[in-house]
Scaffold this motif. Sequence first.
Motif, short mmCIF file in Angstrom:
data_model
loop_
_atom_site.label_atom_id
_atom_site.label_comp_id
_atom_site.label_asym_id
_atom_site.label_seq_id
_atom_site.Cartn_x
_atom_site.Cartn_y
_atom_site.Cartn_z
N TRP A 139 36.22 98.57 105.49
CA TRP A 139 35.28 99.29 105.78
C TRP A 139 34.98 98.89 107.27
O TRP A 139 35.23 97.69 107.49
N PHE A 196 31.94 99.47 110.56
CA PHE A 196 30.46 99.64 110.76
C PHE A 196 30.14 99.00 112.40
O PHE A 196 31.10 98.51 112.95
N TYR A 220 29.08 97.54 98.68
CA TYR A 220 30.00 98.89 98.70
C TYR A 220 29.08 99.91 98.35
O TYR A 220 29.14 100.82 98.84
N ARG A 238 26.20 100.43 100.74
CA ARG A 238 26.76 100.98 101.88
C ARG A 238 27.16 102.58 102.00
O ARG A 238 26.79 103.45 102.69
N LYS A 273 25.04 102.46 105.79
CA LYS A 273 25.23 100.95 106.35
C LYS A 273 24.17 100.85 107.24
O LYS A 273 23.72 99.60 107.50
N ASN A 274 23.18 101.64 107.85
CA ASN A 274 22.23 101.41 108.79
C ASN A 274 20.97 101.19 108.17
O ASN A 274 19.98 101.03 108.68
N TRP A 292 32.11 90.73 108.90
CA TRP A 292 31.29 90.85 108.12
C TRP A 292 29.66 89.88 108.49
O TRP A 292 28.90 90.38 107.92
N ALA A 316 27.28 92.27 109.85
CA ALA A 316 26.98 93.42 109.03
C ALA A 316 25.44 93.33 108.45
O ALA A 316 25.02 92.36 108.18
N ASN A 317 25.10 94.65 108.09
CA ASN A 317 23.53 94.37 107.28
C ASN A 317 24.33 94.24 105.74
O ASN A 317 25.36 94.91 105.44
#
Length: 503
Positions: free
Chosen positions: A245, A247, A275, A278, A283-284, A315, A318-319
């Motif tokens: 994935w 982002f 997962y 997301r 994702k945001n 990662w 990432a959020n």
Amino acid sequence: MEDPKRVEEGFGQTPLGHEDDSNDKELEGDNKCDNGECFDNIAKENGSVATGELTGEEEAPLEKTKSKRVATLDAFRGLTIVMMILVDHAGIAYPALDHAAWEGCMLADFVMPFFLFIVGVAIALALKKVSKIKDAVYKITLRTLKLLFWGIVLQGGYSHALADNIDLAYGVDMKLIRWCGILQRIALVYFVVALIETLTTKRRPLVLSPGHLSIFTAYRWQWIGGFIAFSFYMITTYSLYIPDWSFINHKEGKAYTVKCGMRGHLGPACNAVGYVDREILGKNHLYKSPAWQHLKACTLSSPRSGPFREDAPGWCHANFEPEGLLSSISAILSGTIGIHYGHVLMHFKGHSQRLKQWLSMAIGLLVLAFLLHFSHAIPINKQLYTISYVCLTAGASGVVFSGFYILIDVWGLRTPFLFLEWIGMNSMLIFVLGAQGILAAFINGWYYNNPDKTLVTWIKTHVFIDAWHSWNLGTLLYVIFAEITFYGVLAGILHKLGMYWKL
């Protein structure tokens, strides 16, 4: 050989029942109770205790009866609010108070499951008898929607002042709004557990058959619901395929790709919990400061937060949503175990009988949690809300609840815990003002010369940090005396005035 993913991810009195002044117009009778008598009275009054999970107030009963509160439940709820303020505002100074970066369990990791356990106990008492199922479902749905609304308002990102006291901007980009949070998870668990309790009200026996396990068979549908949640979580967690994935970190303006291509992984990068969030939430729309950023793989400042390492895996940037969808399915078990404790409270009249049921289950859960964790079968992990984490925190909840029961109901030591009761009665208000920082943000809006010169910052700096010549100790003392003590006094005054925020 070591799992390469794990290497990458950085691992190698008056008793409990007492009259509530918030509803004093509806109350009748005196407050003279001994040896658990009030608790027994509550158990006999059909639904007189609130479903007041975090909110702390008593909801209008589904059948109009005398309204009484449970002092032990209020004290436990108040303790949980105090813990939340402590870990949120002093965790930056003492990492042991903060969330575990990934596996393991720190003080902050007990807050959410404590709330959910309290939800379950309160639901059992409030919904002991339901005469009109349709009306009950309507009230449950309405309260769920209120919790969801306030959760999005408070934790969706609208108020920037909550994250940084000197940032007084308001407003949220709907492309980046956070959909999940504390109240949203409480709402989901409350809705599911209360709905099962309501829809099965006519299937429950009025009197238990003999035997230690009769309480389980009498409420089999609640346990079936919990088992379904458990099965769905486990099957999804270990069978769902997690592809690679990508982002974009909007703060950095940089794109990252995370390599996965596996199933059943419980590390930060490639787990099913992340997962699902997301793919469904986006994702945001997830939490932008996950606890995993404190891992050694992400920062040299570990266990504190700090700048990312130059070689930090993608990662780390990432959020991740710690109150996400799949983990909230697992969280239903916390509410299910809580409602069991409420059922025991209603059906068993003697102190020893109740404590035997509560403590035997609590000890069993704790033993199971440690076996799963230390055997490396299922690690304790709050971010994923693993089953071992459910067992550990539910067992701890049972021990704390039993402890309050002994101190307040059996030994009659209510006075030392009055401030916790007061906070527990007005927990929604204290949660908003204190834990979510609304009051501090409001005061910070009145600054001198520039936004970092406010009454709050002056008190914290000059009265605590400078006086003790320690930023860490000064911050801790500020949280204890300027926040927790202040909100305890405020809750006490509001209680005396009969003022409560009812959701």
